[in-house]
Write an enzyme that holds these catalytic residues in place. Sequence first.
Site, short mmCIF file in Angstrom:
data_model
loop_
_atom_site.label_atom_id
_atom_site.label_comp_id
_atom_site.label_asym_id
_atom_site.label_seq_id
_atom_site.Cartn_x
_atom_site.Cartn_y
_atom_site.Cartn_z
N ARG A 109 0.41 10.21 17.51
CA ARG A 109 0.19 10.04 18.95
C ARG A 109 0.09 11.42 19.61
O ARG A 109 0.77 12.37 19.20
CB ARG A 109 1.40 9.28 19.50
N THR A 137 -9.70 1.41 22.65
CA THR A 137 -9.00 2.00 21.53
C THR A 137 -9.79 1.45 20.37
O THR A 137 -10.76 0.72 20.59
CB THR A 137 -7.53 1.52 21.60
N ASN A 142 -7.67 6.67 24.66
CA ASN A 142 -7.16 5.91 25.80
C ASN A 142 -8.32 5.22 26.50
O ASN A 142 -8.77 4.19 26.07
CB ASN A 142 -6.32 6.75 26.75
N ASP A 193 -1.01 7.17 29.98
CA ASP A 193 -0.10 6.17 29.39
C ASP A 193 1.36 6.45 29.73
O ASP A 193 2.23 5.62 29.49
CB ASP A 193 -0.28 6.11 27.87
N SER A 218 2.90 3.56 24.06
CA SER A 218 1.64 2.94 23.67
C SER A 218 1.82 1.44 23.51
O SER A 218 2.95 0.94 23.48
CB SER A 218 1.20 3.55 22.34
N SER A 219 0.72 0.74 23.40
CA SER A 219 0.77 -0.69 23.04
C SER A 219 0.16 -0.93 21.67
O SER A 219 0.03 -2.08 21.24
CB SER A 219 0.00 -1.51 24.06
N GLY A 221 -7.37 -2.44 23.14
CA GLY A 221 -7.24 -3.30 24.33
C GLY A 221 -6.07 -2.99 25.23
O GLY A 221 -5.65 -3.86 26.00
N GLY A 222 -5.50 -1.75 25.18
CA GLY A 222 -4.39 -1.45 26.06
C GLY A 222 -3.30 -2.50 25.89
O GLY A 222 -3.00 -2.91 24.77
N1 GLY Z 1 -3.88 4.13 25.15
C1 GLY Z 1 -3.65 2.81 24.74
C2 GLY Z 1 -2.34 2.63 24.06
O1 GLY Z 1 -1.84 3.55 23.48
O2 GLY Z 1 -1.77 1.57 24.09
#
Ligand code: GLY
Length: 560
Positions: A98, A369, A389, A411, A440-441, A461-462
């Site tokens: 990350r 993503t 992102n 984020d 993050s997701s 998809g965030g």
């Molecule tokens: N930028 C999307 C995530 O990390 O969830």
Amino acid sequence: MRQLLWFLAPVWSTFALAGLTEAQVHPQRYFYDAVVSDSAIASQVGADILAKGGTAVDAAVAVGFALAVTHPAAGNIGGGGFMIVRRRSGETVALDFREIAPLSASKTMYIGPDGKLTRDSLVGYRAAGVPGTVAGMAEAHRRFGKLRWRDLVEPAVQLANRGFKMPRGLAESLRDSADVFRPFPVAYAQFCRSGRFYAAGENFTQPDLGRTLERIRDHGAKDFYEGETAGLIVKDMVAKGGQITAADLKGYRVVARAPLVGKYRGYDVITMPPPSSGGIALLQMLGMVEGDDLGTLGWNSSGTLHLMVESMKRAFADRAEHLGDTDFVSVPVTQLLAPDYISRLRKSITDRALPAKEVKPWGKESEQTTHYSIIDIDGNAVSTTYTLNGSFGAGAVVEGAGFLLNNEMDDFAAQPGTPNLFGLIQGEKNSIQPRKRPLSSMTPTILTKDGKLAMVLGSPGGPTIINTVFQTLINVVDHGMNIQRAVASPRFHHQWMPDAIRWEPYGLGADLRKAMEAKGHVFEERARTMGSCHAIWTTGQGDRQVGVDPRISTSGAAGR
Ligand code: GLY
């Protein structure tokens, strides 16, 4: 023949009505190995590496670099992500590459003189966190690679230098994103030919990116963090008001973490720990629904939807309150996943929708993503999700280096308690600090049963990533769908706040909506699709079934 076509017509139109083609409902099947990603070209690169005797990790490295060329919206060397590796021996690791906040970052760096959030966390050079992808690929290769590094980077070099036939989907997305690139002349020239847009089928070369990839091929990750590429990044940051310095780049480190492992109906679910919220939320949601027979309640029934939506609300409320980078803040992982706590959450679900403001936690992100899944001939598996992102990240390309910068700083909770671009409310634990990783997701996940590999999946998809993985897994495990149908089926999403169920087009019948509204649920139309889940289901060698998400038209699988 005509009679046969007439006979098939109603079958065909059923698929067409559901937005599916027949090919999308039958999984592609391979015998030995399989690769699936948002780019058919990149998947083929991975399959070629496997055919040369590479491991799933070798293929994952090659696909990671190839996507940076063929899928610039999210494939990257200027971003970061997560990779879950499971070896046939059962050994697992979660590689965390990350992005991190630059050393000069501060909690209030995106708040303007009027006390309001600026757009600097989203657009341009200040939005970029220190990229982790190149270091992540190098660490994966160091640990589990068999082929030479240079052979894994070379296909991406060739794709950038020689070019590839512009897929229609990419041509359209570059044209649609012209406003993202226009403020940044180098990016606008690279991706939109400064207004003379690429047409589908034209050859698309990226010579600056090709030279950067050549340096990475020849000198390894060191070039990106300390060599000529590092120099280009720092020069551009100084010229354009960015914050990433030589010290930031030199100090970047990949972290190898122990994956979270939970149980769901006899499967072991191996998934991503913080700084992603994905694994905790997924395991919480699975825990909340496991006591109910979703298969009997039925797919897309009001009973199943109600339970799943209520679980989503509770998991996302905990996400907002408790999650952040565990290297900086304490996250009560054990408590959030404790069976007693999950059972209390389940008991709090009644027949009525609980208004989001009444969901009490125990005690944000973009749509673009990209995810890819790989299984090799030996049964080693890799689940990788990485990102810039936003779609095309910060919109800016490093001058002379040909790659896009991420806008991952968004984020973080730039102003805790204020919704971010995606309406996510996030807390203090995810506030900005130098060298911290933003929450993050991303939810790269691997399932095993009785010690044997069963499924590899994940999605972009965030915040919708977590729910996409949740639904795909349930589609297979509870509803018995084949992997292709499971990834193609319509999706829904609830993230606690805003208090509304978002639904993919054609996914919701009028009766179902009425039944859900009678329970107190609120719906919000969502014109766009959610996620792009690329998954592989396997019962062992001889049976690699691939789910290619049809939501991204350039997607594809390859294998033997
Ligand atoms: N930028 C999307 C995530 O990390 O969830």
